[in-house]
Design a protein around this motif. Structure first.
Motif, PDB file in Angstrom:
ATOM      1  N   GLY A 113      45.845  45.708  40.650  1.00 46.08           N
ATOM      2  CA  GLY A 113      44.743  46.218  41.452  1.00 46.08           C
ATOM      3  C   GLY A 113      45.065  46.625  42.853  1.00 46.08           C
ATOM      4  O   GLY A 113      44.498  47.587  43.372  1.00 46.08           O
ATOM      5  N   TYR A 114      45.998  45.927  43.498  1.00 44.14           N
ATOM      6  CA  TYR A 114      46.223  46.272  44.893  1.00 44.14           C
ATOM      7  C   TYR A 114      47.031  47.544  45.098  1.00 44.14           C
ATOM      8  O   TYR A 114      47.244  47.973  46.214  1.00 44.14           O
ATOM      9  CB  TYR A 114      46.801  45.124  45.704  1.00 44.14           C
ATOM     10  CG  TYR A 114      47.860  44.280  45.075  1.00 44.14           C
ATOM     11  CD1 TYR A 114      47.770  42.899  45.174  1.00 44.14           C
ATOM     12  CD2 TYR A 114      48.940  44.817  44.412  1.00 44.14           C
ATOM     13  CE1 TYR A 114      48.734  42.086  44.632  1.00 44.14           C
ATOM     14  CE2 TYR A 114      49.900  44.019  43.868  1.00 44.14           C
ATOM     15  CZ  TYR A 114      49.799  42.642  43.977  1.00 44.14           C
ATOM     16  OH  TYR A 114      50.763  41.846  43.434  1.00 44.14           O
ATOM     17  N   LEU A 121      39.913  51.580  42.875  1.00 46.20           N
ATOM     18  CA  LEU A 121      39.760  50.168  42.526  1.00 46.20           C
ATOM     19  C   LEU A 121      38.352  49.893  42.017  1.00 46.20           C
ATOM     20  O   LEU A 121      38.165  49.228  40.991  1.00 46.20           O
ATOM     21  CB  LEU A 121      40.079  49.291  43.737  1.00 46.20           C
ATOM     22  CG  LEU A 121      39.816  47.798  43.581  1.00 46.20           C
ATOM     23  CD1 LEU A 121      40.657  47.212  42.463  1.00 46.20           C
ATOM     24  CD2 LEU A 121      40.085  47.080  44.905  1.00 46.20           C
ATOM     25  N   HIS A 142      47.095  37.913  41.183  1.00 48.99           N
ATOM     26  CA  HIS A 142      47.707  38.760  42.208  1.00 48.99           C
ATOM     27  C   HIS A 142      48.388  37.931  43.289  1.00 48.99           C
ATOM     28  O   HIS A 142      47.941  36.839  43.633  1.00 48.99           O
ATOM     29  CB  HIS A 142      46.642  39.663  42.857  1.00 48.99           C
ATOM     30  CG  HIS A 142      46.162  40.750  41.951  1.00 48.99           C
ATOM     31  ND1 HIS A 142      45.131  40.562  41.064  1.00 48.99           N
ATOM     32  CD2 HIS A 142      46.585  42.025  41.790  1.00 48.99           C
ATOM     33  CE1 HIS A 142      44.935  41.682  40.385  1.00 48.99           C
ATOM     34  NE2 HIS A 142      45.806  42.581  40.810  1.00 48.99           N
ATOM     35  N   SER A 152      45.169  47.949  48.625  1.00 55.66           N
ATOM     36  CA  SER A 152      44.027  47.048  48.739  1.00 55.66           C
ATOM     37  C   SER A 152      44.543  45.619  48.826  1.00 55.66           C
ATOM     38  O   SER A 152      45.637  45.326  48.351  1.00 55.66           O
ATOM     39  CB  SER A 152      43.107  47.168  47.515  1.00 55.66           C
ATOM     40  OG  SER A 152      42.558  48.457  47.405  1.00 55.66           O
ATOM     41  N   THR A 154      44.425  41.508  47.948  1.00 56.92           N
ATOM     42  CA  THR A 154      44.101  40.697  46.781  1.00 56.92           C
ATOM     43  C   THR A 154      42.629  40.295  46.807  1.00 56.92           C
ATOM     44  O   THR A 154      41.950  40.320  45.780  1.00 56.92           O
ATOM     45  CB  THR A 154      45.018  39.461  46.726  1.00 56.92           C
ATOM     46  OG1 THR A 154      46.351  39.927  46.517  1.00 56.92           O
ATOM     47  CG2 THR A 154      44.630  38.506  45.615  1.00 56.92           C
ATOM     48  N   ASP A 156      40.152  41.973  48.112  1.00 55.84           N
ATOM     49  CA  ASP A 156      39.370  43.148  47.720  1.00 55.84           C
ATOM     50  C   ASP A 156      39.383  43.348  46.204  1.00 55.84           C
ATOM     51  O   ASP A 156      38.359  43.654  45.596  1.00 55.84           O
ATOM     52  CB  ASP A 156      39.908  44.411  48.392  1.00 55.84           C
ATOM     53  CG  ASP A 156      39.699  44.418  49.896  1.00 55.84           C
ATOM     54  OD1 ASP A 156      38.815  43.692  50.387  1.00 55.84           O
ATOM     55  OD2 ASP A 156      40.439  45.152  50.579  1.00 55.84           O
ATOM     56  N   VAL A 157      40.553  43.177  45.606  1.00 56.64           N
ATOM     57  CA  VAL A 157      40.687  43.377  44.161  1.00 56.64           C
ATOM     58  C   VAL A 157      39.817  42.385  43.404  1.00 56.64           C
ATOM     59  O   VAL A 157      39.027  42.759  42.531  1.00 56.64           O
ATOM     60  CB  VAL A 157      42.165  43.242  43.721  1.00 56.64           C
ATOM     61  CG1 VAL A 157      42.278  43.271  42.201  1.00 56.64           C
ATOM     62  CG2 VAL A 157      43.013  44.334  44.351  1.00 56.64           C
ATOM     63  N   HIS A 158      39.924  41.113  43.753  1.00 63.16           N
ATOM     64  CA  HIS A 158      39.183  40.088  43.020  1.00 63.16           C
ATOM     65  C   HIS A 158      37.678  40.180  43.291  1.00 63.16           C
ATOM     66  O   HIS A 158      36.882  39.912  42.396  1.00 63.16           O
ATOM     67  CB  HIS A 158      39.754  38.708  43.327  1.00 63.16           C
ATOM     68  CG  HIS A 158      41.049  38.464  42.621  1.00 63.16           C
ATOM     69  ND1 HIS A 158      41.196  37.518  41.646  1.00 63.16           N
ATOM     70  CD2 HIS A 158      42.261  39.088  42.729  1.00 63.16           C
ATOM     71  CE1 HIS A 158      42.433  37.559  41.187  1.00 63.16           C
ATOM     72  NE2 HIS A 158      43.101  38.500  41.834  1.00 63.16           N
TER      73      HIS A 158
END
Length: 195
Positions: A113-114, A121, A142, A152, A154, A156-158
């Protein structure tokens, strides 16, 4: 440099992330597999399968496993790692552009994701929710410290992945964040009639 070019350059060296040799990576795989609430999954998808080391561990618990990666070199290595598992299908893909049909009982997002900027995303997170079966699990793991190639964080991704899903578990330490979500509350004890 594009994401594809970045990974093409990385995979010119064998095992660039040291998945086969670092204790950190072996421990992360063990934690990931231990967090899966079901002993077996009918359909699973691993995004960012890299050299297939985690893929082989997942394959032992899946009837059918799709493993995707942006790098052809990574997939060639993954083919060697998973040759004992005929239920594994490897596919070169760039997400969120390339997307498989159907839904999955288990979706594993490994260190992917990052590499996506905010809008991509968010699109990937929405698509993942639609690809998750009603009683499925979305798991993401991550690396937490910032690094130059990340678009991005971690966090932000989660956060994007957690929208409209129920948290099943969270493990974090100074190095990594491992988190799982489902469409409804997940309880191994409830599934086994313990509560």
């Amino acid at each position: 440099m594009s994401t594809a070019a970045y990974f093409d350059a990385l995979y010119q060296q064998p095992d660039p992330f040291h998945y086969r040799t670092r204790w950190y990576e072996a421990r992360k795989r063990a934690l990931t597999l231990a967090c899966l609430p079901h002993p077996r999954y009918a359909t699973a998808w691993e995004l960012g399968c890299s050299n297939g080391v985690l893929t082989a561990g997942l394959a032992a618990r899946c009837d059918a496993l799709l493993a995707t990666d942006i790098s052809a070199d990574a997939l060639a290595d993954a083919a060697r790692s998973t040759r004992a598992w005929p239920q594994v299908r490897l596919q070169q893909a760039s997400h969120p552009q390339d997307w498989p049909d159907g839904t999955f009982d288990l979706i594993v997002v490994s260190e992917v994701g990052y590499y996506l900027p905010g809008p991509a995303l968010q699109q990937m997170a929405r698509q993942l929710r639609h690809s998750l079966a009603e009683d499925g699990l979305l798991l993401a793991c991550h690396w937490r410290p910032p690094f130059d190639a990340a678009c991005s964080t971690t966090t932000d991704v989660h956060r994007a992945l957690s929208d409209h899903l129920v948290e099943a578990f969270t493990y974090q330490d100074a190095d990594m964040l491992l988190q799982g979500w489902s469409r409804r509350l997940t309880s191994v004890a409830a599934w086994e009639g313990l509560r």
